[in-house]
Design an enzyme around this catalytic site. Structure first.
Site, mmCIF file in Angstrom:
data_model
loop_
_atom_site.group_PDB
_atom_site.id
_atom_site.type_symbol
_atom_site.label_atom_id
_atom_site.label_comp_id
_atom_site.label_asym_id
_atom_site.label_seq_id
_atom_site.Cartn_x
_atom_site.Cartn_y
_atom_site.Cartn_z
ATOM 1 C CB ILE A 18 -0.943 -0.006 1.213
ATOM 2 C CG1 ILE A 18 -1.932 -1.164 1.116
ATOM 3 C CG2 ILE A 18 -1.691 1.325 1.319
ATOM 4 C CD1 ILE A 18 -2.783 -1.361 2.358
ATOM 5 N NE ARG A 63 -8.385 -13.725 8.556
ATOM 6 C CZ ARG A 63 -9.662 -13.757 8.216
ATOM 7 N NH1 ARG A 63 -10.585 -13.856 9.144
ATOM 8 N NH2 ARG A 63 -10.019 -13.652 6.958
ATOM 9 C CG ASP A 67 -15.333 -0.066 3.010
ATOM 10 O OD1 ASP A 67 -15.031 -1.146 2.494
ATOM 11 O OD2 ASP A 67 -14.935 0.291 4.129
ATOM 12 C CG HIS A 80 -12.830 -1.631 6.588
ATOM 13 N ND1 HIS A 80 -13.179 -1.326 5.292
ATOM 14 C CD2 HIS A 80 -11.722 -2.417 6.500
ATOM 15 C CE1 HIS A 80 -12.327 -1.889 4.462
ATOM 16 N NE2 HIS A 80 -11.437 -2.562 5.170
#
Length: 425
Positions: free
Chosen positions: A93, A169, A236, A264
């Site tokens: 990112i 994760r 979003d 989110h």
């Protein structure tokens, strides 16, 4: 921490206000206009790897500048340098975002920036590579680059902290486990910000679960304004605008007043009730109530997963663009009748929400870096029910991280389902 500077002799540069002619300043690049900077013949020092000092700092480049022949009008209109700290700075990112920040695309062509980049011991060399690319890009507005792995050093005097880095994760990891692991990271970073950042520092949390990570941060930085904490829901919003435009057969610039409420996560609420397409209510343009109520939200929530299936990569670039959009929303006045989405602290909110959450709501800005919550969005029964669902999820997340929030009552973690957005860690 790595103090990064560059070497150049500049025949047409003017220092920022307060710097004397002939001074030798540590900067990340020269103060020349974009058109001239590409033609400057800079004397670059050879890359020399400096030793790690006793205090843990590590120097990569050394620079000095000759301001003897400065152009009188180059930086006269420039603002005071903005210090922007970025975590996860060696990640995908940031690889897109940093160049937008350095170019002036986000804060404006008159806003010089200092980038203060936080990584880990493992990403130290990658951080140096990022800095080298920034150097080679010849951005006049980029005044300084600092690299480090200690948040107390990297966050020093920061005006903005873009908290992107978080642990992804792993296989078999439940959402409650991720809340605890990343919550500890954001607790530490918030404490560091509280100690060394500018007293009006603004924070944008991107690392997931971003709403609750921002809540942890807010409560662990009591000396910083609570309203300055944001969690990113602009991606979003952008996805929701795209889906409405596709369904309506319009270009997405026709979609306005689009807010994504709440968390989110898959409980997010893209608000087609108040959204407009070409100035008309979305429901009056898209006359398909079943699609709006049953298909629209899943399309928005699953967009990241669909992208991975097509391309095999996560949505790093569009996330970076949405961060830039979020920041720009605060520094460009909101158009009349429009809004932008940001997850902020609910204290004193006009919609009757729990007042100790980070919850996405419709906001507007007059362009000074601050915002206000829009108070007159219509809330019908369907929307009220959906807001209650995402609010309850955020309350459960707060219960799971009570041990990371000073003074919070401990509660049993009752999260039993995975509401992580597909394609995001």
């Amino acid at each position: 921490m790595v103090q990064l500077t560059f070497s150049a002799s500049v025949s047409s540069a003017r220092p920022l206000l307060g710097e004397r002619k002939g001074s030798r300043a540590r900067r990340a690049f020269v103060a020349a206009p974009v058109a001239q900077a590409r033609d400057v013949q800079a004397k670059s020092a050879a890359t020399v790897e400096a030793p790690i000092k006793a205090d843990g700092t590590y120097g990569v480049f050394t620079s000095s500048y000759d301001f003897e022949n400065e152009h009188p009008d180059l930086t006269r209109s420039w603002k005071k340098t903005m210090k922007v700290a970025v975590t996860g700075a060696a990640g995908q990112i940031s690889n897109h975002l940093l160049f937008m920040l350095a170019s002036g695309e986000v804060f404006g062509r008159d806003q010089p920036v200092s980038l203060q980049l936080l990584g880990s011991e493992r990403s130290r060399e990658a951080l140096e590579g990022v800095a080298m690319e920034l150097e080679d890009s010849l951005y006049p507005l980029l005044r300084e680059v600092k690299l480090g792995i200690d948040p107390l050093k990297v966050f020093e005097d920061a005006d903005w902290a873009l908290l992107i880095g978080a642990k992804p994760r792993g296989p078999g990891m439940e959402r409650k486990d991720l809340l605890d692991i990343n919550g500890q990271i954001f607790q530490e970073q918030a404490r560091a910000l509280n100690e060394v950042a500018s007293r009006d520092c603004k924070m944008l949390v991107v690392g997931n679960p971003c709403n609750t990570n921002a809540l942890i941060g807010l409560h662990n930085a009591p000396d910083l304004p609570r309203r300055n904490w944001h969690a990113l829901t602009r991606l979003d919003e952008n996805r929701a605008k795209c889906q409405l435009a596709l369904k309506a057969g319009k270009f997405y610039t026709s979609v306005t007043n689009m807010c994504v409420w709440g968390n989110h996560s898959t409980t997010q609420v893209p608000d087609f009730i108040n959204a407009k397409i070409g100035g008309k209510r979305a429901g009056n343009v898209i006359r398909d109530s079943k699609w709006l109520k049953e298909e629209f939200t899943p399309k928005v929530a699953n967009r990241g997963g669909a992208l991975i299936k097509k391309w095999g990569r996560s949505s790093a670039a569009s996330t970076a663009v949405s961060i830039a959009d979020h920041l720009r929303s605060l520094y460009v006045p909101t158009a009349p009748g429009d809004c932008f989405s940001t997850a902020i602290y609910t204290e004193g909110n006009p919609y009757g929400l729990d007042e100790d959450l980070i919850f996405s709501m419709p906001c507007r800005s007059n362009g000074d870096g601050n915002y206000e919550v829009i108070q007159d969005f219509a809330i019908d029964d369907w929307l009220r029910e959906k807001l209650a669902e995402t609010e309850q999820e955020l309350q459960k997340e707060r219960d799971c991280v009570g041990h990371l929030i000073p003074g919070a009552q401990r509660a049993v973690c009752a999260i039993t389902e995975d509401t992580m957005l597909p394609g995001e860690n």
